[in-house]
Design an enzyme around this catalytic site. Structure first.
Site, short mmCIF file in Angstrom:
data_model
loop_
_atom_site.label_atom_id
_atom_site.label_comp_id
_atom_site.label_asym_id
_atom_site.label_seq_id
_atom_site.Cartn_x
_atom_site.Cartn_y
_atom_site.Cartn_z
N SER A 107 0.83 -1.21 0.00
CA SER A 107 0.00 0.00 0.00
C SER A 107 0.86 1.26 0.00
O SER A 107 1.94 1.29 0.60
CB SER A 107 -0.88 -0.01 1.26
N TYR A 130 -2.28 5.46 -4.26
CA TYR A 130 -3.34 6.43 -4.01
C TYR A 130 -2.90 7.70 -4.72
O TYR A 130 -1.74 8.12 -4.58
CB TYR A 130 -3.48 6.73 -2.52
N THR A 156 -5.88 2.51 -6.88
CA THR A 156 -7.13 2.41 -6.12
C THR A 156 -8.02 3.60 -6.44
O THR A 156 -7.61 4.76 -6.29
CB THR A 156 -6.84 2.32 -4.62
N LYS A 252 -8.42 -0.84 -9.16
CA LYS A 252 -9.07 -1.45 -7.99
C LYS A 252 -10.18 -0.56 -7.44
O LYS A 252 -10.00 0.65 -7.32
CB LYS A 252 -8.00 -1.67 -6.91
N HIS A 276 -13.67 -2.02 -1.29
CA HIS A 276 -12.68 -1.67 -0.27
C HIS A 276 -12.99 -2.36 1.06
O HIS A 276 -12.77 -1.82 2.14
CB HIS A 276 -12.66 -0.14 -0.08
C1 LIG Z 1 -7.15 -2.23 7.54
C2 LIG Z 1 -7.32 -2.06 6.06
C3 LIG Z 1 -6.55 -1.12 5.40
C4 LIG Z 1 -6.66 -1.00 4.01
N1 LIG Z 1 -5.82 -0.15 3.34
C5 LIG Z 1 -5.88 -0.10 1.99
C6 LIG Z 1 -4.93 0.67 1.27
O1 LIG Z 1 -4.03 1.28 1.84
N2 LIG Z 1 -5.06 0.70 -0.08
C7 LIG Z 1 -6.04 0.02 -0.76
O2 LIG Z 1 -6.11 0.08 -1.98
N3 LIG Z 1 -6.92 -0.74 -0.08
C8 LIG Z 1 -6.84 -0.83 1.26
N4 LIG Z 1 -7.72 -1.63 1.93
C9 LIG Z 1 -8.70 -2.45 1.17
C10 LIG Z 1 -8.10 -3.79 0.80
O3 LIG Z 1 -7.12 -3.65 -0.20
C11 LIG Z 1 -9.16 -4.76 0.26
O4 LIG Z 1 -9.87 -4.13 -0.78
C12 LIG Z 1 -10.14 -5.21 1.33
O5 LIG Z 1 -9.48 -5.45 2.55
C13 LIG Z 1 -10.85 -6.47 0.89
O6 LIG Z 1 -11.79 -6.86 1.82
P1 LIG Z 1 -11.55 -8.00 2.94
O7 LIG Z 1 -10.75 -7.34 4.03
O8 LIG Z 1 -12.93 -8.32 3.36
O9 LIG Z 1 -10.80 -9.13 2.29
C14 LIG Z 1 -7.61 -1.79 3.31
C15 LIG Z 1 -8.39 -2.72 4.00
C16 LIG Z 1 -8.24 -2.87 5.36
C17 LIG Z 1 -9.06 -3.91 6.07
#
Ligand SMILES: Cc1cc2nc3c(=O)[nH]c(=O)nc-3n(C[C@H](O)[C@H](O)[C@H](O)COP(=O)(O)O)c2cc1C
Length: 387
Positions: A107, A130, A156, A252, A276
């Protein structure tokens, strides 16, 4: 050492071992958390077709995502602040993914920097971008990812504004945590986490601090990020970033058929059907409900990946059977990391692999590349008739 049989076991350990503000940061969705909940509960509405008397020997989960070989079609999704779930968390997760043979996505909001992760791994990983208002910074960030030999750029699209998670505001989420009476009381019960954290120098946002004018310490960072995410991101800018990167691009955060068509037009190598993990637009449909309509619309033009709600190998298999070429896990690997560091991420991947492999076999298939809609029982109207 407790016996780990499922992702839920890792989640319980994660909760016990990690400061509350970071566990809550992972295990929550925006506002009422409806979308967060339905991402997982909608998976259980899809059932599997039991088949018998077929040869189940010599099975394979090996596949490809954007032309890159994977030992199973399950990548690690980009997750911010994972170096706070466990010291040097991104390095540990990247190493676990590398050993396992699945992609790791770093990330933008990681604690360990791109250079840190590259230095501690041997194979290329993917970098998630981002887009920020500071175009000069974005250009340099992309160049850093190129210099680190990242093999895909994941842009994203669903976080131009940050969805509100009540717990993060109430807990005063920050990295590193501010030492208030309540965080100190919590940290007193998480001493192993604290000791490990004292042993690392990586406690700020490694891709940002020291790389942006005026941001030299993390205390200014919360305000900086809130101000800096680019609310003007549009398809023209996405095409420009794609051009700047010059390599494989994954878009994404697609949850709508019209957006999927635009992503295909812009020439993305893959899209990720995702909300997300229910952290942005609360009230949006679950990701698994939107997968089929998006596949119908663009599945022949662009590789379609899936995330949001996967908590087991069965869930991942359902998304693949529906037609996704690859899947991503978010919280499932973060629970592993928070529970047991690098070993925990490996355990999470092993749990998923075993569940996926066994389920595929009991559905009468030996090769993941032969898995299709015929193994699923999808209730009529599953994707819904929403007007
Ligand atoms: C704690 C947390 C932080 C996240 N940070 C980012 C991020 O920095 N960039 C991003 O594109 N998605 C981020 N996401 C989304 C994840 O990439 C992903 O889309 C999501 O966790 C999928 O759902 P799941 O947790 O149910 O598997 C984050 C998700 C979580 C749970």
């Amino acid at each position: 050492m407790p016996v780990i049989t499922c992702i839920d076991d890792l989640k319980r350990l994660h909760r016990r071992r990690t400061p509350r503000m970071f566990y809550d940061y992972a295990e929550s969705g925006s506002w009422t958390e409806q979308t967060f909940r339905e991402n997982t509960s909608d998976f259980s509405r899809i059932r599997l077709r039991q088949r018998v008397a077929v040869d189940m020997s010599d099975r394979s989960l090996a596949s490809e995502m954007i032309g890159q070989p994977v030992t199973m079609p399950v990548a690690l999704a980009p997750v911010g602040l994972t170096g706070m779930q466990n010291a040097d968390g991104e390095i540990k997760a990247a190493r676990a993914a590398e050993r396992f043979g699945v992609p790791f996505t770093l990330s933008t909001m990681s604690i360990c920097s791109i250079e840190d992760v590259a230095e501690h791994t041997r194979k290329p990983f993917w970098f998630q971008l981002y887009t920020m208002k500071d175009e000069d910074y974005v250009r340099r960030l992309i160049q850093r990812a190129k210099d680190a030999k990242c093999s895909a750029l994941v842009i994203t699209l669903d976080l131009q504004l940050l969805g509100q998670r009540h717990k993060d505001l109430k807990n005063g989420l920050s990295a590193p945590p501010k030492l208030t009476a309540s965080t100190l009381a919590d940290l007193a019960t998480k001493w192993a986490w604290g000791l490990e954290m004292l042993g690392t120098k990586r406690r700020g946002f490694g891709n940002i601090v020291g790389h942006v004018k005026g941001v030299s310490d993390t205390s200014q960072l919360g305000a900086w990020t809130a101000e800096q995410f680019d609310p003007r991101l549009d398809w023209k800018k996405i095409a420009e970033i794609k051009e700047m990167w010059g390599g494989p691009v994954i878009l994404k955060g697609i949850l709508d058929v019209e957006d999927a068509k635009k992503a295909a037009e812009v020439g993305a190598d893959a899209i990720v059907v995702s909300n997300h993990g229910g952290r942005q637009l609360d009230g949006a449909l679950s990701s698994i409900r939107m997968l089929d309509p998006i596949l119908q619309a663009v599945g022949d033009r662009v590789e379609v990946h899936f995330d949001s709600g996967i908590r087991s190998g069965q869930d991942a298999l359902k998304a693949i059977a529906m037609g996704a070429k690859g899947t991503y896990i978010g919280r499932a690997w973060v629970h592993g990391l928070g529970a047991m560091g690098e070993e925990g991420v490996t355990t999470a991947l092993e749990v998923i692999r075993k569940e996926m492999d066994m389920t595929m076999a009991l559905c009468g298939k030996r090769d993941i590349r032969d898995v299709g809609r015929d193994i699923l029982l999808v209730p009529e109207g599953f994707s819904g008739n929403w007007q």
